[in-house]
Design an enzyme around this catalytic site. Structure first.
Site, PDB file in Angstrom:
ATOM      1  N   GLU A 160       0.799  -1.232   0.000  1.00 48.98           N
ATOM      2  CA  GLU A 160       0.000   0.000   0.000  1.00 48.98           C
ATOM      3  C   GLU A 160       0.834   1.285   0.000  1.00 48.98           C
ATOM      4  O   GLU A 160       0.646   2.156   0.853  1.00 48.98           O
ATOM      5  CB  GLU A 160      -0.973  -0.034   1.193  1.00 48.98           C
ATOM      6  CG  GLU A 160      -1.871  -1.257   1.146  1.00 48.98           C
ATOM      7  CD  GLU A 160      -2.857  -1.349   2.315  1.00 48.98           C
ATOM      8  OE1 GLU A 160      -2.713  -0.586   3.281  1.00 48.98           O
ATOM      9  OE2 GLU A 160      -3.775  -2.190   2.230  1.00 48.98           O
ATOM     10  N   ASN A 201       2.212  -4.575  -3.471  1.00 48.89           N
ATOM     11  CA  ASN A 201       0.800  -4.927  -3.330  1.00 48.89           C
ATOM     12  C   ASN A 201       0.013  -3.676  -2.939  1.00 48.89           C
ATOM     13  O   ASN A 201       0.469  -2.896  -2.102  1.00 48.89           O
ATOM     14  CB  ASN A 201       0.728  -5.969  -2.197  1.00 48.89           C
ATOM     15  CG  ASN A 201      -0.576  -6.690  -2.063  1.00 48.89           C
ATOM     16  OD1 ASN A 201      -1.122  -7.171  -3.054  1.00 48.89           O
ATOM     17  ND2 ASN A 201      -1.086  -6.807  -0.840  1.00 48.89           N
ATOM     18  N   HIS A 237     -10.154  -5.730  -2.792  1.00 51.97           N
ATOM     19  CA  HIS A 237     -11.226  -5.641  -1.792  1.00 51.97           C
ATOM     20  C   HIS A 237     -12.357  -4.855  -2.452  1.00 51.97           C
ATOM     21  O   HIS A 237     -12.367  -3.627  -2.431  1.00 51.97           O
ATOM     22  CB  HIS A 237     -10.723  -4.936  -0.531  1.00 51.97           C
ATOM     23  CG  HIS A 237      -9.677  -5.730   0.188  1.00 51.97           C
ATOM     24  ND1 HIS A 237      -9.971  -6.943   0.794  1.00 51.97           N
ATOM     25  CD2 HIS A 237      -8.359  -5.519   0.384  1.00 51.97           C
ATOM     26  CE1 HIS A 237      -8.866  -7.425   1.346  1.00 51.97           C
ATOM     27  NE2 HIS A 237      -7.882  -6.585   1.107  1.00 51.97           N
ATOM     28  N   GLU A 265      -6.015 -10.391  -2.499  1.00 52.03           N
ATOM     29  CA  GLU A 265      -6.854 -10.301  -1.288  1.00 52.03           C
ATOM     30  C   GLU A 265      -8.330 -10.181  -1.651  1.00 52.03           C
ATOM     31  O   GLU A 265      -9.077  -9.404  -1.041  1.00 52.03           O
ATOM     32  CB  GLU A 265      -6.418  -9.095  -0.425  1.00 52.03           C
ATOM     33  CG  GLU A 265      -4.960  -9.122  -0.060  1.00 52.03           C
ATOM     34  CD  GLU A 265      -4.531  -8.006   0.881  1.00 52.03           C
ATOM     35  OE1 GLU A 265      -5.395  -7.361   1.506  1.00 52.03           O
ATOM     36  OE2 GLU A 265      -3.314  -7.783   0.985  1.00 52.03           O
ATOM     37  N   ASP A 267     -12.059 -10.034  -1.928  1.00 49.98           N
ATOM     38  CA  ASP A 267     -13.359 -10.236  -1.285  1.00 49.98           C
ATOM     39  C   ASP A 267     -14.323  -9.221  -1.888  1.00 49.98           C
ATOM     40  O   ASP A 267     -13.894  -8.217  -2.452  1.00 49.98           O
ATOM     41  CB  ASP A 267     -13.311 -10.191   0.256  1.00 49.98           C
ATOM     42  CG  ASP A 267     -12.622  -8.986   0.850  1.00 49.98           C
ATOM     43  OD1 ASP A 267     -12.539  -7.934   0.175  1.00 49.98           O
ATOM     44  OD2 ASP A 267     -12.168  -9.077   2.008  1.00 49.98           O
TER      45      ASP A 267
HETATM   46  C1  XIL Z   1      -6.408  -7.154   7.563  1.00 53.93           C
HETATM   47  C2  XIL Z   1      -6.684  -8.424   8.345  1.00 53.93           C
HETATM   48  O1  XIL Z   1      -7.483  -9.285   7.580  1.00 53.93           O
HETATM   49  C3  XIL Z   1      -7.371  -8.084   9.658  1.00 53.93           C
HETATM   50  O2  XIL Z   1      -7.524  -9.244  10.459  1.00 53.93           O
HETATM   51  C4  XIL Z   1      -6.568  -7.039  10.405  1.00 53.93           C
HETATM   52  O3  XIL Z   1      -7.272  -6.651  11.575  1.00 53.93           O
HETATM   53  C5  XIL Z   1      -6.338  -5.828   9.538  1.00 53.93           C
HETATM   54  O4  XIL Z   1      -5.680  -6.246   8.331  1.00 53.93           O
HETATM   55  N1  XIL Z   1      -4.983  -4.977   3.194  1.00 53.93           N
HETATM   56  C6  XIL Z   1      -3.993  -5.832   3.569  1.00 53.93           C
HETATM   57  C7  XIL Z   1      -4.251  -6.830   4.617  1.00 53.93           C
HETATM   58  O5  XIL Z   1      -2.926  -5.855   2.949  1.00 53.93           O
HETATM   59  O6  XIL Z   1      -3.098  -7.119   5.377  1.00 53.93           O
HETATM   60  C8  XIL Z   1      -5.371  -6.405   5.532  1.00 53.93           C
HETATM   61  O7  XIL Z   1      -5.644  -7.480   6.419  1.00 53.93           O
HETATM   62  C9  XIL Z   1      -6.589  -6.015   4.728  1.00 53.93           C
HETATM   63  C10 XIL Z   1      -6.266  -4.868   3.831  1.00 53.93           C
END
Ligand code: XIL
Length: 451
Positions: A160, A201, A237, A265, A267
């Site tokens: 990020e 990422n 996300h 990641e 979802d």
């Molecule tokens: C999230 C986890 O899933 C949670 O359990 C934690 O509280 C916060 O982080 N981007 C990322 C991940 O790169 O590491 C994050 O994971 C979600 C957003």
């Protein structure tokens, strides 16, 4: 290996007992799809999930092992997890996840080394000179990457780094070291493990936009400078109905720079409660993301950020939203799961979604001679005013106690019916009951029938 299936309503109560017996010998009305990891492998792709180490037993562990070819520790490898106090390390969960993956022939994606979030307090509260900060970063990378040298397929080295407008995010790292912290981190990671693929990422970089263009320009310049960079991770996300239409084009432009791309990641969140229309839209969205990756040979694969709604960060981070993953909270595959399977060339044996109520059985905990099980009765496009769930244990298990249902066991056959207060299952709702049981040898998940 355990299987988890559910059957639709329509079985008459009178024949339920017979059905349960019959189902045990003829376990399903349709053949199960091959696991996602096998379907993905046939397409040359990796299918991964983020995991929580403490949950890798019972049904959660079974599905993780069966369906996925890559694991990402959801939190276990973050700096705040591994070095909460300076010089005092906790590798237990990270080691456990790597061991689980190796035992099940799965890759591991290391996540993540250099980020602005989930750092230990001693690091973020310190008053470091640039030289000290650079030293801390390089030492952290050398230690963590070195610990798993040769065992991890990929590392999210930098996480990020950008703002939405494409400028660099003002972080501990950027403010202390300038934009070159990214090149330094990648170089340190390559030295520590020359065989791991090194990624940058980020989120909101799935489509072509200002942020993804900044990432593109960064990768281009890193390549030109000879800095080690192997791939970009698109977190994905996403919000229901909002898969960027330029996703494939965006993946392709990174591939054309000579780097791999991974969806890291995935979802797809929705406003709760979920309903059939939303779950159908979500399935289409999952398929669109899969297809964008499948269309580009340099897209290595897709990782979901938790495979079950019971292990998703969404509800706690985005209040009122959830149901973002391919399995529901009780480990029943949702339409999104079947959409992923279909995109990978499977799903042909899956019945089309119809209005129905289903029951899903899972083992929530297990110890030497006992276990706790749970059954969820869920309805979508239909409703119930009373219910019975039956199954036949396959390995001599016995129910010792049940709650939120009355259960009787005769030989291996179990029938549980609703309590006085939970017979109603509304359209879009669910009811759960639980039980303790005994087992020895093995504790396979039975096929359940809802009558
Ligand atoms: C999230 C986890 O899933 C949670 O359990 C934690 O509280 C916060 O982080 N981007 C990322 C991940 O790169 O590491 C994050 O994971 C979600 C957003």
């Amino acid at each position: 290996m355990r299987t988890l299936r559910s059957l639709r309503t329509g079985l008459s109560l009178a024949v339920l007992g017979t059905c349960v017996a019959a189902l045990f010998t003829a376990p399903a009305v349709y053949a199960a799809d091959p696991p996602l990891r096998d379907l993905a492998a046939a397409k040359g792709k990796v299918m991964g999930t983020a995991v929580t180490g403490s949950k890798l037993t019972g049904t959660y562990g079974d599905i993780t092992a069966r369906e996925f070819s890559a694991l990402t520790p959801g939190n276990a490898m973050k700096w705040g997890s591994v070095e909460p106090t300076r010089g005092s390390f906790n590798w237990a969960e990270a080691d456990q996840i790597v061991a689980f993956a190796e035992a099940h022939g799965q890759q591991v994606r290391g996540h993540t080394l250099v980020w602005h979030s989930q750092n230990p307090g001693w690091l973020t509260n310190g008053n470091w000179t640039p030289a000290e900060l650079g030293g801390l970063m390089n030492d952290h990378i050398a230690l963590e990457v070195g610990r798993y040298k040769g065992r991890l397929a990929t590392w999210d080295v930098v996480n990020e780094p950008f703002n939405e407008d494409g400028t660099y995010r003002q972080t501990l790292w950027y403010n202390g070291l300038g934009a070159d912290y990214i090149a330094q981190a990648l170089t340190a990671a390559r030295t520590a493990d020359p065989s791991a693929k090194l990624y940058i990422n980020d989120y909101n970089v799935e489509g072509v936009n200002a942020k993804s263009t900044a990432l593109y320009n960064l990768v281009k310049s890193l390549k030109e400078r000879g800095v080690p960079i192997d791939g970009v991770g698109l977190q994905a996300h996403l919000i229901l109905g909002q898969v960027p239409s330029s996703m494939q084009q965006n993946i392709q432009r990174f591939a054309d720079l000579g780097v791999d791309v991974a969806i890291t990641e995935l979802d797809i969140r929705m406003q709760l409660p979920s309903d059939r229309a939303k779950l159908t839209q979500q399935a289409a969205d999952y398929k669109a993301v899969m297809n964008a990756c499948l269309a580009v040979s340099r897209c290595a694969g897709v990782t979901v950020w938790g495979f079950t709604d019971s292990d998703s960060w969404i509800p706690s981070t985005f209040p009122g939203q959830g149901a973002a993953t391919p399995y529901d909270e009780n480990y029943a595959p949702k339409p999104a799961y079947h959409a992923i399977a279909e995109s990978l060339g499977g799903g042909t044996t899956t019945p089309p979604p119809t209005d129905a109520c289903t029951a899903a059985y899972s083992v929530t905990s297990e110890w030497n001679t006992g276990f706790t099980g749970q059954v969820r009765v869920s309805c979508s496009g239909a409703a119930l005013s009373s219910w019975k769930v039956g199954w036949t244990f396959g390995a001599g298990q016995r129910i010792t106690q049940a709650w939120n249902a009355s259960c009787t066991q005769s030989g291996a056959a179990v029938i549980c019916s609703n309590a006085s207060y939970n017979g109603t299952v509304p359209d879009g709702g669910s009811v759960t009951f639980g039980f303790n049981g005994s087992w020895s040898g093995s504790n396979p998940v039975p096929v359940v029938a809802l009558g």
